[in-house]
Enzyme design. Structure first.
Site, PDB file in Angstrom:
ATOM      1  N   GLU A 181      14.746   6.781  70.801  1.00  0.00           N
ATOM      2  CA  GLU A 181      15.062   7.660  69.719  1.00  0.00           C
ATOM      3  C   GLU A 181      16.847   7.010  68.940  1.00  0.00           C
ATOM      4  O   GLU A 181      17.294   7.153  67.577  1.00  0.00           O
ATOM      5  CB  GLU A 181      15.659   8.793  70.345  1.00  0.00           C
ATOM      6  CG  GLU A 181      14.516   9.779  70.549  1.00  0.00           C
ATOM      7  CD  GLU A 181      14.703  10.175  71.574  1.00  0.00           C
ATOM      8  OE1 GLU A 181      14.971  10.215  72.446  1.00  0.00           O
ATOM      9  OE2 GLU A 181      14.500  12.117  71.732  1.00  0.00           O
ATOM     10  N   GLU A 189       8.379  10.849  77.868  1.00  0.00           N
ATOM     11  CA  GLU A 189       9.045  11.847  77.993  1.00  0.00           C
ATOM     12  C   GLU A 189       8.061  13.117  78.819  1.00  0.00           C
ATOM     13  O   GLU A 189       8.782  13.397  80.505  1.00  0.00           O
ATOM     14  CB  GLU A 189      10.090  12.573  77.017  1.00  0.00           C
ATOM     15  CG  GLU A 189      11.179  11.729  76.794  1.00  0.00           C
ATOM     16  CD  GLU A 189      11.084  10.917  75.862  1.00  0.00           C
ATOM     17  OE1 GLU A 189       9.885  10.237  75.617  1.00  0.00           O
ATOM     18  OE2 GLU A 189      12.532  10.461  75.728  1.00  0.00           O
TER      19      GLU A 189
END
Ligand code: T1G
Length: 689
Positions: A105, A125
């Site tokens: 990210e 995740e």
């Protein structure tokens, strides 16, 4: 504490290096350091472009998982990434090793991305029960399109740099082994081209015809009971329907919801225990012995599986059988296993060709082996004969391992001239597939031998758990207890099929009757332990014996609790056998709810787990969790039975057991450790520290 983020300039290029070993996790100090570096770059007139790199073996390993569950400290990651993206001068991410989760990210917040060949890039995740919460679900589809973004985010599986470039996640993939050099080179080119800042959040999300409702239903089927995958897809959906800022809010909302779930708690427990379990205090500073060549005794399913596992790891194997025919049969089994591994992409053709296997009937061929593992028939006499031979031929310092699943390893060791070199290695079938390895350590085993067993497990890609010597070790000892709890319920009125279904809905890969069918009903009836003795307090289930008498031994005969054809169906004969057993015991059947089934089954498992820890058979509750997670199909998202007990509350578990004990006090006696912890409102987790 020194700043984990360094800022320096090389000509017109600012280099921002994150150095937070071992995986450059984005803990508070790193986030603050990145924020400061971004601000410094903004005001640094000498620098026209910035490169972010990771020191050490990878770019950024993601958010610091150990901070989860604590109050988030500013600056939070989404704000750091927004700050980087909003810079007016361009920023390049130079990725090597891995860019995972929050790490990717950060790269997506940069304006350009270059990755070294071989780097792993992904958003794992969901494997932790959460979703990319720092813009990943919003920025990824803007670069890759919706389908590739969903693939990455919902599967959690990383892609390599080559694939990342194909799907548009990185701009450039380069050969080489220095990310800093690659980043500087790319930044230099960009400067020359007059490249400008290029925020991903300004890009449009490519349109998609996806039927989101149907996709959601698919995910519900594919990941029953789990929330993270469906929430992650919802966040991507938001990216397609809302402007960036709004989509981000929705991502955050879904992320915070997941943070509060017991599934997140369970999966993070599983993440850490997978690493902690092989980190034994007793092995600190103990050097394992070398492992260059492996011997295996016995070429049955187990021996062949163990040999396959070693060959897959590139170790040369010498396998000893009793006859030439048996040896060549083992040869064929192993060849089939290896070919299967190549087909499934678990082994390259080149490695397959290099696999170094010798099968023989001559024990002398083992004289150079560093570790020998016997997987012969489970009889003490046969084991003694094998170990006599091994005593004779093995070189000094070789590790002598037995793959017994229930014989007394201390006795096996005691019968050799070198008990310090003997250890139990309990593999699970199929041994080249199953992740769990129980390392059974008798008292006189040398610490280096235990260390060698753990090193071997790592080489084989297995998760090793230390177990002391007892009947069934950790895994099977617990299994006989919760299977007994299932038998008790069947006797009182539940059907085996209701029990299987209820436990599968809870998340188990298979219910107990399916497991029994798979293992073979003749292997030991449901309520007896593997030595054929009755467990205290439990009625011997005649139904399993009746099935065996009928020749129905489970999957291998095509019939057991279930009938195995093209489809799997309930065996209609079973009910009559159960009725007969109830009549004999004078029991009138009563109804069970699915909830009661799960509660009783789990209570039996937890209670015996507590005894196993109390007796020191398992050193910590997390070792018990690991055994069930990696060898017995326990749902990972529940973290293991001891973790689950902590979540439910130990006094609740104790209350249930006390209630069941009214009808059957012998079987349902509260384990002392559970009692003590429940008294003071404690948790098993305390004993993991
Ligand atoms: N946080 C904290 N500790 C971590 C960590 C992390 N992210 N990753 C690893 N460790 C510890 C680990 O416990 C071990 O500790 C040591 O580092 C070495 O790890 C906002 C929500 C990077 C591929 O899921 O997959 O970003 O045992 O043995 O085999 O959306 O670690 O030595 O004490 O595994 O070389 C997403 C998890 C987070 C990556 C390296 N990131 N890590 O493998 O070493 S969520 C991940 C890994 C997130 C944002 C969110 C691997 C690795 P100890 P290791 P390795």
């Amino acid at each position: 504490m020194t700043n984990p983020v360094r800022y320096e300039t090389e000509g017109q290029i600012a280099v921002i290096t994150v150095n937070n070993p071992p995986v450059n996790a984005l803990g508070h100090a790193v986030r603050q350091g990145l924020m400061d570096a971004a601000n410094r770059f903004a005001g640094d007139d000498a620098a026209q472009i910035a490169v972010i790199v990771g020191a050490g073996r990878l770019f950024l390993g993601g958010a610091d998982i150990s901070e989860f569950g604590k109050t988030p400290q500013d600056p939070i990651l989404p704000d750091v990434i927004d700050r980087i993206e909003a810079l007016e001068k361009p920023v390049v991410a130079a990725i090597h090793g891995a860019a995972l989760g929050g790490g990717l990210e950060v790269a997506l917040g940069c304006h350009y991305r270059v990755a070294l060949k071989g780097a792993k890039i992904g958003l794992p995740e969901v494997g932790l029960g959460i979703l990319p919460g720092a813009g990943g679900t919003q920025r990824t589809p803007r670069l890759t399109g919706v389908e590739d973004a969903l693939d990455l985010i919902v599967s959690g599986k990383p892609v390599d740099a080559t694939r990342a470039q194909v799907i548009g996640l990185v701009d450039r993939m380069v050969e080489g082994d220095d990310a800093r050099i690659a980043g500087l080179a790319y930044a230099g080119e960009l400067l020359e081209m007059g490249a400008t800042a290029r925020p991903v959040s300004d890009m449009d999300v490519p349109s998609s015809e996806l039927d989101w409702e149907a996709r959601d239903a698919d995910l519900e089927r594919k990941f029953p009971g789990q929330v993270a995958q469906r929430h992650a897809a919802k966040a991507v959906r938001a990216a397609t329907q809302l402007p960036f800022a709004e989509g981000r809010k929705e991502e955050r909302r879904l992320f915070m919801e997941l943070m509060e779930t017991p599934q997140r708690d369970g999966l993070i427990h599983a993440f850490f225990l997978e690493r902690k379990v092989s980190n034994l205090p007793e092995l600190q500073g103990v050097e394992p012995r070398p492992i260059k060549a492996i011997g295996v005794i016995g070429g049955g399913t187990m021996g062949s599986g163990i040999a396959t596992a070693a060959l897959l790891a590139g170790l040369p194997v010498t396998l000893v059988e009793t006859s030439v025919e048996a040896a060549s049969k083992a040869d064929a089994t192993i060849a089939k296993n290896l070919d299967g591994a190549v087909k499934r992409g678990k082994m390259t053709e080149a490695k397959r060709a290099a696999a170094d296997l010798t099968t023989t009937t001559d024990y002398e061929a083992l004289s150079e082996a560093d570790v020998v593992i016997e997987a012969v028939f489970e009889s003490m006499d046969v084991k003694h004969q094998v170990f006599d031979q091994l005593d004779r031929v093995m070189k000094d310092g070789a590790v002598l391992a037995t793959n017994t699943s229930y014989l007394d390893v201390t006795k096996i060791a005691g019968a050799t001239k070198r008990p310090q070199d003997v250890i139990g290695l309990h593999f699970f079938s199929p041994a080249h597939v199953m992740k769990l390895l129980e390392v059974v350590v008798p008292e006189r085993t040398a610490p280096e031998v235990t260390a060698t067993a753990f090193r071997l497990a790592k080489t084989l890609g297995k998760t090793a758990v230390r177990s002391g010597v007892c009947d069934g070790f950790i895994g099977n000892r617990m299994l006989s207890h919760y299977r007994s709890a299932a038998d008790e319920m069947i006797l009182q009125g539940a059907s085996p099929y209701q029990i299987d279904a209820a436990l599968e809905r809870f998340g188990f890969a298979m219910g107990p009757s399916k497991v029994a069918d798979l293992a073979g009903l003749d292997i030991g009836s449901m309520t007896r332990d593997r030595k054929g003795r009755d467990l205290p307090g439990i009625v011997n289930p005649d139904w399993a014996d009746a099935l065996v008498e009928n020749g129905d031994k489970g999957r291998k005969t095509g019939k057991g609790f279930y009938v195995y054809g093209d489809d799997m169906a309930e065996n209609p004969d079973v009910q009559a056998h159960i009725d007969a057993a109830r009549e004999k015991a004078g029991i009138t059947a009563r109804d069970f709810t699915d909830t009661e089934i799960v509660e009783r089954y789990m209570a039996a498992m937890i209670n015996e787990g507590a005894r196993i820890v109390d007796e020191g058979i398992a050193q910590r509750p997390l070792d018990v969790d690991a055994v069930k997670l990696f060898g017995y199909g326990f749902p990972r998202y529940r973290g293991g039975p001891m973790k689950y007990a902590d979540q439910v509350g130990l006094s609740t578990i104790r209350d249930r057991i006390t209630r069941y004990a009214k009808d059957n006090p012998t079987f349902w006696s509260v384990a002392p450790m559970l009692d003590t912890l429940a008294d003071r409102d404690g948790k098993f987790e305390e004993l993991n520290q």
